[in-house]
Design an enzyme around this catalytic site. Structure first.
Site, PDB file in Angstrom:
ATOM      1  CD  GLN A   7      -3.046   1.363   2.409  1.00 32.12           C
ATOM      2  OE1 GLN A   7      -2.475   1.456   3.394  1.00 32.12           O
ATOM      3  NE2 GLN A   7      -4.226   1.026   1.989  1.00 32.12           N
TER       4      GLN A   7
ATOM      5  CE1 TYR B  88      -2.711   9.613   7.450  1.00 30.92           C
ATOM      6  CE2 TYR B  88      -4.190   7.237   6.522  1.00 30.92           C
ATOM      7  CZ  TYR B  88      -3.344   8.224   7.755  1.00 30.92           C
ATOM      8  OH  TYR B  88      -3.303   7.331   8.986  1.00 30.92           O
TER       9      TYR B  88
ATOM     10  NE  ARG C  80      -9.336  -0.095   2.700  1.00 31.23           N
ATOM     11  CZ  ARG C  80      -8.711  -0.387   3.877  1.00 31.23           C
ATOM     12  NH1 ARG C  80      -7.561  -0.126   4.404  1.00 31.23           N
ATOM     13  NH2 ARG C  80      -9.932  -0.786   4.649  1.00 31.23           N
TER      14      ARG C  80
ATOM     15  N   GLY D 123      -9.439  -7.135   9.242  1.00 33.24           N
ATOM     16  CA  GLY D 123      -8.164  -6.264   9.833  1.00 33.24           C
ATOM     17  C   GLY D 123      -7.825  -7.677  11.820  1.00 33.24           C
ATOM     18  NE  ARG D 124     -11.361  -3.372  13.301  1.00 35.90           N
ATOM     19  CZ  ARG D 124     -11.915  -2.841  13.520  1.00 35.90           C
ATOM     20  NH1 ARG D 124     -12.571  -2.150  14.872  1.00 35.90           N
ATOM     21  NH2 ARG D 124     -13.452  -2.752  13.135  1.00 35.90           N
TER      22      ARG D 124
END
Length: 366
Positions: A99, A169, A221, A314-315
């Site tokens: 990424q 971002y 993404r 993810g988590r």
């Protein structure tokens, strides 16, 4: 769909299943921007089951570092470091996707040249210093930097890159009317605010065509909405996703906390989930990765019925690195809460472990 069947992207790259490890910041790189042994072990531990791993974001320019302990990709000297992660992922049998991103106004003053932050406009992130608006020349340099980091990913042996246009971002800062107050060709209308991310997509694809000797993933993404009154709405995201779906990307990847979240600001049917709206917008033009608080096998099965092509965890892969193996075997006793006595067994680096303790982030912690 069957989550555990092989999946082949339109460009021919094949995954052993439809489960993706979502990108997660781990704060665990060396101070010089190289990958640490702890990080390599962390990726190796989680690459044995999933079809594809998307790494934590790596910054494409020296002034784009958004976290302490983040690995760099802005110069050729980092290629051997980048290769260590790709190799660790490949050893587990998964495809490796790097990424790539720039932190923009969310970069760290202490860790960028002269402490100067840059963004679309001079709108500060709460608690951070005010950024300086990028000049047109600097915008072109950053577009080039995304291309150069993509070339390094190819040389380091990755199977692809994911352009990080989410989580507030730099790319999102240009797309959002809240953070983009420009009056030139990169600001104002939604078409102008989309220009920067779309030009990055074009540059990354150009570099792939020039340097890759085999099929190479280019994903994107995005975050669907923002809270600010002048921030991104679902209608605006539909326009961006519509444009991205025409770009011939390998996939699109939504970033959201809950899989079945409904839109907050949308002129269409608000009873539909964001995922449903996005799938309708894409309309089969490119594969789509869904994500958001998927822990149990039942969660995953319910999400898979939505029509997504791939499902990112993810988590849950922090809590249960063997999720795919257990789920495929029909094991309904998969851990869905963190066992705080098992940090070493779970191979979670110390700096990341400390950050996971914030309230409400990881079930069983904080």
């Amino acid at each position: 769909m069957n989550l555990f069947e092989n999946y082949t992207f339109p460009n021919g790259i094949s995954l052993r299943n439809r489960i993706v490890m979502a990108p997660m910041t781990n704060y665990s790189s060396n101070a010089d921007g190289t990958v640490s042994d702890e990080e390599v072990a962390y990726y190796a531990r989680r690459s044995n089951g999933v079809g594809m791993v998307v790494t934590a974001c790596t910054y494409v320019a020296e002034n784009g570092k958004g976290f302490p302990g983040q690995f760099a990709g802005y110069a050729d000297q980092f290629i051997p470091s980048l290769k260590r992660v790709a190799d660790a992922i490949h050893e587990g049998g998964a495809k490796a996707v790097l990424q790539i991103y720039h932190g923009g106004r969310r970069s760290i003053p202490e860790e960028v040249p002269n402490g100067e932050l840059v963004s679309a406009s001079d709108v500060a992130f709460p608690g951070n210093v005010t950024p300086r608006p990028l000049t047109i020349e600097e915008i072109k340099e950053i577009i080039n930097a995304y291309g150069e980091t993509t070339r390094r990913a190819i040389e380091a042996g990755y199977d692809g890159v994911e352009i990080h246009g989410a989580n507030t971002y730099l790319l999102q800062q240009f797309f959002s009317g809240y953070t983009n107050r420009r009056t030139d060709e990169y600001g104002g209308s939604i078409e102008n605010r989309m220009r920067f991310p779309l030009e990055i997509v074009d540059e990354v694809k150009r570099v792939v065509e020039k340097y890759a000797t085999k099929p190479f993933v280019v994903g994107y993404r995005f975050s669907p909405e923002e809270e600010e009154e002048t921030g991104i709405t679902m209608d605006q995201t539909v326009k961006l996703v519509d444009a991205l779906a025409d770009k011939g990307l390998t996939y699109l990847h939504v970033s959201q906390t809950e899989f079945f979240t409904k839109p907050h600001r949308f002129s269409g049917d608000k009873n539909k989930s964001r995922v449903e709206i996005l799938l309708e917008t894409i309309n089969g033009r490119t594969p789509f990765i869904g994500v958001g608080s998927i822990y149990s096998l039942e969660d995953a099965e319910k999400a898979s019925e939505s029509g997504i092509d791939l499902l990112a965890l993810g988590r849950e892969l922090l809590i249960e690195p063997d999720w795919v193996k257990k789920a495929e075997a029909g094991d309904h006793n998969i851990s869905t809460e963190m066992d705080q006595t098992k940090q070493k067994e779970l191979v979670i680096p110390d700096p990341m472990w400390k950050m996971l303790n914030r309230p409400g982030w990881i079930p069983g912690m904080g």
